[in-house]
Design an enzyme around this catalytic site. Structure first.
Site, short mmCIF file in Angstrom:
data_model
loop_
_atom_site.label_atom_id
_atom_site.label_comp_id
_atom_site.label_asym_id
_atom_site.label_seq_id
_atom_site.Cartn_x
_atom_site.Cartn_y
_atom_site.Cartn_z
N LYS A 285 -10.25 -6.45 13.24
CA LYS A 285 -9.85 -5.70 12.05
C LYS A 285 -8.32 -5.60 11.88
O LYS A 285 -7.82 -5.61 10.76
CB LYS A 285 -10.45 -4.30 12.07
N ASP B 110 -13.67 1.14 4.42
CA ASP B 110 -14.14 2.31 5.18
C ASP B 110 -13.70 3.61 4.51
O ASP B 110 -14.42 4.62 4.53
CB ASP B 110 -13.61 2.28 6.62
P1 NAP Z 1 -12.56 1.95 18.33
O1 NAP Z 1 -11.34 1.53 17.55
O2 NAP Z 1 -12.98 1.17 19.52
O3 NAP Z 1 -12.30 3.50 18.75
C1 NAP Z 1 -13.02 4.12 19.71
C2 NAP Z 1 -12.66 5.64 19.78
O4 NAP Z 1 -13.74 6.27 20.44
C3 NAP Z 1 -11.41 5.96 20.57
O5 NAP Z 1 -10.81 7.12 20.06
C4 NAP Z 1 -11.97 6.23 21.98
O6 NAP Z 1 -11.19 7.15 22.74
C5 NAP Z 1 -13.27 6.92 21.62
N1 NAP Z 1 -14.26 6.76 22.70
C6 NAP Z 1 -14.87 5.61 23.09
N2 NAP Z 1 -15.73 5.86 24.09
C7 NAP Z 1 -15.64 7.19 24.35
C8 NAP Z 1 -16.28 8.06 25.28
N3 NAP Z 1 -17.20 7.61 26.16
N4 NAP Z 1 -15.96 9.39 25.26
C9 NAP Z 1 -15.05 9.85 24.40
N5 NAP Z 1 -14.41 9.09 23.47
C10 NAP Z 1 -14.71 7.77 23.45
O7 NAP Z 1 -13.82 1.98 17.38
P2 NAP Z 1 -13.88 2.26 15.81
O8 NAP Z 1 -13.74 1.00 15.05
O9 NAP Z 1 -12.96 3.38 15.48
O10 NAP Z 1 -15.41 2.71 15.62
C11 NAP Z 1 -15.92 3.88 16.21
C12 NAP Z 1 -17.41 3.99 15.91
O11 NAP Z 1 -17.61 4.12 14.50
C13 NAP Z 1 -18.23 2.76 16.32
O12 NAP Z 1 -19.43 3.21 16.89
C14 NAP Z 1 -18.52 2.04 15.01
O13 NAP Z 1 -19.75 1.35 15.02
C15 NAP Z 1 -18.59 3.21 14.03
N6 NAP Z 1 -18.23 2.84 12.63
C16 NAP Z 1 -19.12 3.16 11.65
C17 NAP Z 1 -18.82 2.85 10.33
C18 NAP Z 1 -19.79 3.17 9.23
O14 NAP Z 1 -19.69 2.60 8.15
N7 NAP Z 1 -20.72 4.08 9.44
C19 NAP Z 1 -17.59 2.22 10.00
C20 NAP Z 1 -16.69 1.93 11.05
C21 NAP Z 1 -17.03 2.26 12.37
P3 NAP Z 1 -10.00 6.64 23.71
O15 NAP Z 1 -8.76 6.57 22.84
O16 NAP Z 1 -9.93 7.67 24.75
O17 NAP Z 1 -10.42 5.29 24.24
#
Ligand code: NAP
Length: 275
Positions: A69, A105
């Protein structure tokens, strides 16, 4: 529909891509709208070659997912201002060989909240997470006048997002000290197969709160179920997913997306029956 020499090609690029629900959602949208187009999943580790291929083969549009992304931005001919501010592109439009990037998003989150008639300018939001999705959500909410507090597992990541948004940061263990009437959960915690996990203790969920979890598999996370039980209004990631996809469809085709059919297709793929 017959695939012939006029069929337009769309798809999603990312790694891994095996569980993506975008193909079922977009192919349904094309069929319902009577468009001669197909949407495929391209699992790839080489985004540079992918974009060259997009131009060479005349692929009309791509969804972009993890881990590309942000990485895709310098490879595009043009990037929409909102996507630039967010620092992430999840949609590419091929306009006669010129590739332009967008981020849908932000529209996805806004439409999901607005559907519930939530006045964002009066809300205090606890935003859990500091990744790409949290950044898009935080920026969108700030632009609407919402008071945002970022909570995150890593202090460094959380403080970085809070600085960018110009808002406070709290470590995850201190979230009970934050006053909030809107909680947006934007981490992968609670996602299939670890569906028993939840970062927010039950006692923090109070009636009159709005609780949104952006995870869409399962569509009802443990957080959403608990929040509903506690009398909160809840919004699922499935709603956001469909709205961000609908905006992609609009950007690619310039026609109104068939949102109900898209939502139905995703629900069927997830084996959800309408109540
Ligand atoms: P990302 O960039 O990988 O961000 C991950 C975030 O989650 C970071 O803040 C990380 O914290 C935190 N995290 C990961 N594992 C954790 C744990 N075990 N305990 C506490 N915090 C944790 O991912 P992203 O793109 O932002 O996406 C996040 C989620 O949203 C995904 O599941 C994705 O599928 C979903 N999503 C949904 C939509 C929708 O349309 N519904 C759109 C986009 C994304 P740290 O900084 O500490 O690593």
């Amino acid at each position: 529909m017959i695939i012939d020499q006029h069929t337009d090609l769309y798809g999603v690029v990312g790694y891994p891509i095996g569980h993506s629900l975008s193909p079922v959602m977009h192919n349904t949208a094309f069929q319902v709208s009577g468009l001669n187009a197909v949407y495929l999943a391209f699992e790839t580790i080489d985004i540079d070659d992918c974009l060259r291929g997009m131009k060479a083969l005349g692929i009309k549009g791509l969804s972009v997912t993890l881990p590309f992304k942000s990485r895709v931005i310098p490879l595009l001919d043009d990037v929409d201002n909102q996507a630039k501010r967010i620092g992430a592109v999840n949609t590419i439009v091929n306009d006669n060989g010129r590739l332009k990037g967008y981020n849908t998003d932000a529209v996805g989150i806004l439409k999901s909240l607005e559907e519930e008639l939530i006045d964002l300018s009066r809300r205090k939001c606890l935003l859990i997470g500091a990744g790409g999705a949290a950044r898009a959500i935080g920026l969108t909410l700030k632009e609407k006048g919402t008071e945002v507090t970022v909570a995150n597992r890593s202090i460094e990541g959380g403080e970085k997002l809070a600085r960018f948004l110009g808002c406070p940061f709290v470590p995850l263990r201190d979230i009970e000290k934050t006053k909030a009437d809107l909680i947006v959960q934007a981490t992968p915690v609670g996602m299939y197969p670890h569906t028993e996990q939840c970062l927010i203790p039950e006692y923090l969920l109070k009636e009159a709160m709005v609780v949104m979890d952006i995870i869409y598999n399962p569509p009802e996370t443990r957080l959403v179920k608990t929040a509903r039980k506690r009398g909160c209004r809840t919004i699922t990631g499935l709603t956001m997913f469909v709205y961000q996809g609908a905006e992609q469809f609009r950007l690619w085709t310039d026609i109104n997306p068939p949102i109900s059919a898209m939502k139905r297709a995703v629900k069927e793929a997830l084996n959800i029956r309408d109540e």
